[in-house]
Scaffold this motif. Sequence first.
Motif, PDB file in Angstrom:
ATOM      1  N   THR A 254       0.819  -1.217   0.000  1.00 42.50           N
ATOM      2  CA  THR A 254       0.000   0.000   0.000  1.00 42.50           C
ATOM      3  C   THR A 254       0.851   1.265   0.000  1.00 42.50           C
ATOM      4  O   THR A 254       0.345   2.350  -0.307  1.00 42.50           O
ATOM      5  CB  THR A 254      -0.934   0.015   1.220  1.00 42.50           C
ATOM      6  N   ASP A 255       2.136   1.140   0.353  1.00 38.12           N
ATOM      7  CA  ASP A 255       3.001   2.321   0.407  1.00 38.12           C
ATOM      8  C   ASP A 255       3.931   2.424  -0.806  1.00 38.12           C
ATOM      9  O   ASP A 255       4.943   3.113  -0.763  1.00 38.12           O
ATOM     10  CB  ASP A 255       3.826   2.323   1.692  1.00 38.12           C
ATOM     11  N   THR A 256       3.565   1.758  -1.905  1.00 32.36           N
ATOM     12  CA  THR A 256       4.445   1.746  -3.074  1.00 32.36           C
ATOM     13  C   THR A 256       4.642   3.137  -3.654  1.00 32.36           C
ATOM     14  O   THR A 256       5.743   3.490  -4.081  1.00 32.36           O
ATOM     15  CB  THR A 256       3.884   0.797  -4.147  1.00 32.36           C
ATOM     16  N   ARG A 257       3.579   3.945  -3.682  1.00 30.02           N
ATOM     17  CA  ARG A 257       3.729   5.298  -4.222  1.00 30.02           C
ATOM     18  C   ARG A 257       4.770   6.082  -3.429  1.00 30.02           C
ATOM     19  O   ARG A 257       5.625   6.761  -4.012  1.00 30.02           O
ATOM     20  CB  ARG A 257       2.404   6.054  -4.224  1.00 30.02           C
ATOM     21  N   GLN A 258       4.731   5.961  -2.112  1.00 36.56           N
ATOM     22  CA  GLN A 258       5.704   6.675  -1.284  1.00 36.56           C
ATOM     23  C   GLN A 258       7.129   6.170  -1.553  1.00 36.56           C
ATOM     24  O   GLN A 258       8.078   6.962  -1.595  1.00 36.56           O
ATOM     25  CB  GLN A 258       5.355   6.499   0.201  1.00 36.56           C
ATOM     26  N   THR A 259       7.257   4.857  -1.771  1.00 31.32           N
ATOM     27  CA  THR A 259       8.580   4.307  -2.100  1.00 31.32           C
ATOM     28  C   THR A 259       9.071   4.848  -3.433  1.00 31.32           C
ATOM     29  O   THR A 259      10.236   5.240  -3.563  1.00 31.32           O
ATOM     30  CB  THR A 259       8.518   2.771  -2.145  1.00 31.32           C
ATOM     31  N   LEU A 260       8.202   4.887  -4.416  1.00 32.85           N
ATOM     32  CA  LEU A 260       8.576   5.423  -5.726  1.00 32.85           C
ATOM     33  C   LEU A 260       8.976   6.898  -5.621  1.00 32.85           C
ATOM     34  O   LEU A 260       9.957   7.329  -6.233  1.00 32.85           O
ATOM     35  CB  LEU A 260       7.423   5.265  -6.711  1.00 32.85           C
ATOM     36  N   GLU A 261       8.218   7.661  -4.846  1.00 35.80           N
ATOM     37  CA  GLU A 261       8.542   9.079  -4.681  1.00 35.80           C
ATOM     38  C   GLU A 261       9.905   9.259  -4.039  1.00 35.80           C
ATOM     39  O   GLU A 261      10.688  10.125  -4.443  1.00 35.80           O
ATOM     40  CB  GLU A 261       7.456   9.767  -3.854  1.00 35.80           C
ATOM     41  N   ARG A 262      10.197   8.420  -3.061  1.00 38.94           N
ATOM     42  CA  ARG A 262      11.495   8.517  -2.387  1.00 38.94           C
ATOM     43  C   ARG A 262      12.623   8.154  -3.352  1.00 38.94           C
ATOM     44  O   ARG A 262      13.620   8.873  -3.447  1.00 38.94           O
ATOM     45  CB  ARG A 262      11.513   7.599  -1.168  1.00 38.94           C
ATOM     46  N   LEU A 263      12.467   7.065  -4.062  1.00 40.04           N
ATOM     47  CA  LEU A 263      13.507   6.652  -5.009  1.00 40.04           C
ATOM     48  C   LEU A 263      13.682   7.682  -6.117  1.00 40.04           C
ATOM     49  O   LEU A 263      14.798   7.949  -6.566  1.00 40.04           O
ATOM     50  CB  LEU A 263      13.165   5.286  -5.602  1.00 40.04           C
ATOM     51  N   ALA A 264      12.567   8.270  -6.566  1.00 44.91           N
ATOM     52  CA  ALA A 264      12.626   9.241  -7.651  1.00 44.91           C
ATOM     53  C   ALA A 264      13.315  10.537  -7.239  1.00 44.91           C
ATOM     54  O   ALA A 264      13.637  11.373  -8.093  1.00 44.91           O
ATOM     55  CB  ALA A 264      11.220   9.531  -8.167  1.00 44.91           C
ATOM     56  N   GLY A 265      13.569  10.691  -5.955  1.00 36.64           N
ATOM     57  CA  GLY A 265      14.362  11.839  -5.517  1.00 36.64           C
ATOM     58  C   GLY A 265      15.791  11.772  -6.007  1.00 36.64           C
ATOM     59  O   GLY A 265      16.496  12.785  -6.012  1.00 36.64           O
ATOM     60  N   ASP A 266      16.230  10.594  -6.402  1.00 34.57           N
ATOM     61  CA  ASP A 266      17.554  10.423  -7.003  1.00 34.57           C
ATOM     62  C   ASP A 266      17.401  10.550  -8.516  1.00 34.57           C
ATOM     63  O   ASP A 266      16.676   9.767  -9.134  1.00 34.57           O
ATOM     64  CB  ASP A 266      18.105   9.037  -6.650  1.00 34.57           C
TER      65      ASP A 266
ATOM     66  N   LYS B  17      19.081   9.631 -10.905  1.00 33.55           N
ATOM     67  CA  LYS B  17      19.488   8.472 -11.706  1.00 33.55           C
ATOM     68  C   LYS B  17      18.492   7.314 -11.626  1.00 33.55           C
ATOM     69  O   LYS B  17      18.657   6.323 -12.330  1.00 33.55           O
ATOM     70  CB  LYS B  17      20.884   8.001 -11.294  1.00 33.55           C
ATOM     71  N   PHE B  18      17.459   7.450 -10.822  1.00 34.66           N
ATOM     72  CA  PHE B  18      16.410   6.436 -10.776  1.00 34.66           C
ATOM     73  C   PHE B  18      15.465   6.688 -11.942  1.00 34.66           C
ATOM     74  O   PHE B  18      14.809   7.719 -12.018  1.00 34.66           O
ATOM     75  CB  PHE B  18      15.653   6.499  -9.454  1.00 34.66           C
ATOM     76  N   LYS B  19      15.376   5.716 -12.858  1.00 32.94           N
ATOM     77  CA  LYS B  19      14.660   5.939 -14.108  1.00 32.94           C
ATOM     78  C   LYS B  19      13.380   5.133 -14.263  1.00 32.94           C
ATOM     79  O   LYS B  19      12.560   5.430 -15.132  1.00 32.94           O
ATOM     80  CB  LYS B  19      15.582   5.631 -15.298  1.00 32.94           C
ATOM     81  N   GLY B  20      13.204   4.096 -13.458  1.00 32.24           N
ATOM     82  CA  GLY B  20      12.000   3.299 -13.603  1.00 32.24           C
ATOM     83  C   GLY B  20      12.119   1.998 -12.841  1.00 32.24           C
ATOM     84  O   GLY B  20      13.037   1.806 -12.041  1.00 32.24           O
ATOM     85  N   ILE B  21      11.164   1.095 -13.120  1.00 33.91           N
ATOM     86  CA  ILE B  21      11.128  -0.175 -12.404  1.00 33.91           C
ATOM     87  C   ILE B  21      11.016  -1.337 -13.385  1.00 33.91           C
ATOM     88  O   ILE B  21      10.612  -1.165 -14.539  1.00 33.91           O
ATOM     89  CB  ILE B  21       9.972  -0.244 -11.394  1.00 33.91           C
ATOM     90  N   ARG B  22      11.361  -2.516 -12.877  1.00 33.00           N
ATOM     91  CA  ARG B  22      11.211  -3.741 -13.664  1.00 33.00           C
ATOM     92  C   ARG B  22      10.614  -4.837 -12.785  1.00 33.00           C
ATOM     93  O   ARG B  22      11.338  -5.506 -12.055  1.00 33.00           O
ATOM     94  CB  ARG B  22      12.551  -4.188 -14.242  1.00 33.00           C
ATOM     95  N   PRO B  23       9.302  -5.060 -12.861  1.00 29.73           N
ATOM     96  CA  PRO B  23       8.744  -6.254 -12.213  1.00 29.73           C
ATOM     97  C   PRO B  23       9.295  -7.486 -12.942  1.00 29.73           C
ATOM     98  O   PRO B  23       9.431  -7.471 -14.163  1.00 29.73           O
ATOM     99  CB  PRO B  23       7.231  -6.120 -12.437  1.00 29.73           C
ATOM    100  N   MET B  24       9.598  -8.535 -12.224  1.00 33.48           N
ATOM    101  CA  MET B  24      10.193  -9.715 -12.859  1.00 33.48           C
ATOM    102  C   MET B  24       9.077 -10.638 -13.354  1.00 33.48           C
ATOM    103  O   MET B  24       8.855 -11.746 -12.851  1.00 33.48           O
ATOM    104  CB  MET B  24      11.147 -10.387 -11.882  1.00 33.48           C
ATOM    105  N   LEU B  25       8.354 -10.175 -14.388  1.00 32.27           N
ATOM    106  CA  LEU B  25       7.151 -10.854 -14.853  1.00 32.27           C
ATOM    107  C   LEU B  25       7.436 -12.249 -15.384  1.00 32.27           C
ATOM    108  O   LEU B  25       6.576 -13.132 -15.298  1.00 32.27           O
ATOM    109  CB  LEU B  25       6.455 -10.011 -15.926  1.00 32.27           C
ATOM    110  N   GLN B  26       8.617 -12.471 -15.930  1.00 32.41           N
ATOM    111  CA  GLN B  26       8.922 -13.799 -16.456  1.00 32.41           C
ATOM    112  C   GLN B  26       8.888 -14.872 -15.366  1.00 32.41           C
ATOM    113  O   GLN B  26       8.708 -16.060 -15.666  1.00 32.41           O
ATOM    114  CB  GLN B  26      10.293 -13.801 -17.126  1.00 32.41           C
TER     115      GLN B  26
END
Length: 279
Positions: A84-96, A98-107
Amino acid sequence: MIDAHQHFWRIDRGDYSWMSDKVAKIRRDILPPDLESLAPPMGITGSVAVQAAPTVAETEFLLSLAADHSLIKGVVGWVDLDRTDTRQTLERLAGDPKFKGIRPMLQDVEQTDWVLEPNRMAQLKHLTDLGLRLDALIQPRHLPVIENLAKAIPDLPIVIDHCAKPVIAGGTDPGPLWRDGMSRLADLPNVTCKLSGLANEHGPGWSKAALQPVYTHVLAEFGPERLMWGSDWPVLEMAGDYPGWLSVAQDLTASLADEDKAAVFGTTAATFYGLEGSA
């Protein structure tokens, strides 16, 4: 030149559950000095470091490496799409920057349409709000799923890792389902493709001729402006080596105009990921 897809890991961090005896050849610490001794002599001026473990801690580890090594221009990380706190995690990481995106390991997820579950889709929409991107680590079975995702979130930039891992082991033709699925993705302007991982998908005996059918199709469908080269190093070492794959990729693209070669080997990645000082 930009290597749009490579990995680092330090095994004692403990979150690389896939690192069994099957990958003993690459089961060693892989850190920026290893790439710095290998890639720049071949003209590589920047790289995108991509997650290799499904933990936020590994993403933070990659960002710490990027802070100390200018060769790393961007990091593609991981977040838990079920928290439920994923948005907050993304916002924190995006403060850097060089953080450009995510990769769920769908395979690695048995349920093919897992990512289309409404709560997970809502999490992915946060990426667009933050100017982030999605790397799709998929197999051919996922092609219709990513098509639906790309249509549902048209503002989300998506890149297909490893040409969606076509089934080409030992020279097998990738088949009409793969070709059609990739063509349908290429019709969507928010989808880009990585020319990467093909040596591993083919296995022993891979060559320019063996990989030509896959390259010819993705080039025709996506064009050089939506096609980016990546090494997938050091996973590449399971099937070949960095100089060999770069050489074959350059041979595959030899007939392109200089501007189009520059796109495949740098401009597309720099534009897609928003890499500072690389476009």
